[in-house]
Scaffold this active site. Structure first.
Site, PDB file in Angstrom:
ATOM      1  N   TYR A  13       4.061   8.584 -11.627  1.00  0.00           N
ATOM      2  CA  TYR A  13       3.117   7.834 -10.792  1.00  0.00           C
ATOM      3  C   TYR A  13       2.311   6.838 -11.630  1.00  0.00           C
ATOM      4  CZ  TYR A  13      -0.586   7.302  -7.228  1.00  0.00           C
ATOM      5  OH  TYR A  13      -1.482   6.824  -6.301  1.00  0.00           O
ATOM      6  N   ASN A  58       0.801  -1.218   0.000  1.00  0.00           N
ATOM      7  CA  ASN A  58       0.000   0.000   0.000  1.00  0.00           C
ATOM      8  C   ASN A  58       0.840   1.278   0.000  1.00  0.00           C
ATOM      9  OD1 ASN A  58      -2.606   1.609   0.782  1.00  0.00           O
ATOM     10  ND2 ASN A  58      -1.128   2.092   2.406  1.00  0.00           N
ATOM     11  N   LYS A 110       2.246   2.779 -11.182  1.00  0.00           N
ATOM     12  CA  LYS A 110       1.000   2.098 -10.843  1.00  0.00           C
ATOM     13  C   LYS A 110       0.600   1.078 -11.906  1.00  0.00           C
ATOM     14  CE  LYS A 110       0.059   3.738  -6.813  1.00  0.00           C
ATOM     15  NZ  LYS A 110       0.258   2.839  -5.644  1.00  0.00           N
TER      16      LYS A 110
END
Length: 313
Positions: free
Chosen positions: A171, A106, A175
């Site tokens: 990012y 996470n 991801k």
């Protein structure tokens, strides 16, 4: 009343399971840890204690979550290592609880910038925390999960990774990379009952508060995301290699969609022929849904036995 009693009797428990939750000092990770801890799991609460941009370090955040879990009667231990030191995080689980069963990757940070202004450091740090960090933690846990024939892993992606988003090339890269990693681990781990899935949460956190207004943050509580992650980590859940969008109570599974396309069947062709058949190539009216490399290749290899030179152009 009867329904509530039945649900309590059939509550999903994690008694005896050991869960690692990275980035668990705040936001979504904290809620993951609290939920698993409340349902019997031994939880390694990992948090470096840095800021949303990856700077600084503090033990306070992880310590607070551990205190909350213990105050509610649960079992937890704090870990303050960077996810880049994933083996040390896993070792904490081994030292304190004797094993590991669940990994929720996470931890994350942001370094938003338009691509023209993005620095190499902005790119590298996002990669190291999100991708390398998830690799290091998962890779350290992997042999323990395989050896015991049980494991549940959840990767955390983002809508930015799935769809792209202005100012988040770094990012989004990271991801989407986690989705690819999870998909392959799901294939490699299946025979050993190590199941791997990915969630794309929309939840209020230190990261999202930098891009969302307060009223949106209130609606997107992490408590509306954690139950899905917890279910994917339960022994009764057989889902594997899947991607879910979740937020504000909404839950949905995503899959790849592909057009029927156009076959040139071995005939020599150039960009002009591609342009001529463009509408067939991009028409989703009769879409297919390949779920594996094997299914993906079928549209190509089905023509191997066709006599080349029989033009359909």
């Amino acid at each position: 009343m009867q329904t509530m009693e039945n649900e309590l009797q059939n509550a999903l428990r994690y008694d005896g399971r050991v869960a690692i939750v990275t980035g668990a000092g705040n936001g979504l990770g904290r809620v993951h840890a609290l939920l698993l801890g409340a349902r019997g799991a031994h939880v390694v609460v990992n948090d470096l204690g840095g800021d949303v941009h990856g700077g600084g370090k503090s033990s306070a955040a992880a310590d607070q979550v551990v205190a909350e879990i213990k105050a509610a009667g649960g079992s937890a231990v704090a870990n303050y290592d960077s996810v880049e030191d994933g083996s040390r995080i896993v070792q904490t689980a081994l030292d304190h609880f004797g094993g590991v069963d669940i990994v929720i990757n996470n931890a994350g940070i942001l370094r938003d910038s338009s691509f023209a202004k993005m620095s190499a450091d902005d790119w590298d740090l996002i990669y190291r925390v999100h991708v390398l960090g998830a690799f290091r933690v998962t890779h350290a846990a992997w042999p323990h999960l395989r050896n015991k024939g049980y494991g549940r892993i959840v990767m955390t992606t983002s809508a930015a990774g799935i769809y792209g988003n202005f100012g988040q090339a770094n990012y989004s890269m990271a991801k989407m990379g986690l989705i690819g990693m999870a998909n392959t681990l799901a294939i490699e781990g299946a025979a050993k009952n190590v199941l791997v899935n990915t969630i794309a949460p929309l939840a209020g956190s230190r990261i999202s508060e930098t891009v969302m207004p307060p009223q949106m943050m209130e609606a997107l509580k992490p408590e509306f995301v954690a139950p899905l992650a917890a279910y994917l980590c339960h022994e009764s859940c057989r889902e594997n290699g899947s991607l879910f969008e979740v937020g504000a109570g909404f839950h949905a599974k995503l899959r790849w969609q592909r057009t029927q396309g156009h076959h040139f069947h071995g005939q020599a062709f150039g960009p002009e022929q591609v342009a001529r058949h463009w509408q067939e190539i991009v028409d989703f009216d009769d879409a297919t849904y390949p779920a594996s490399i094997g299914e993906s290749l079928m549209s190509i290899v089905q023509d191997v036995g066709s006599p080349f030179g029989q033009s359909k152009a």
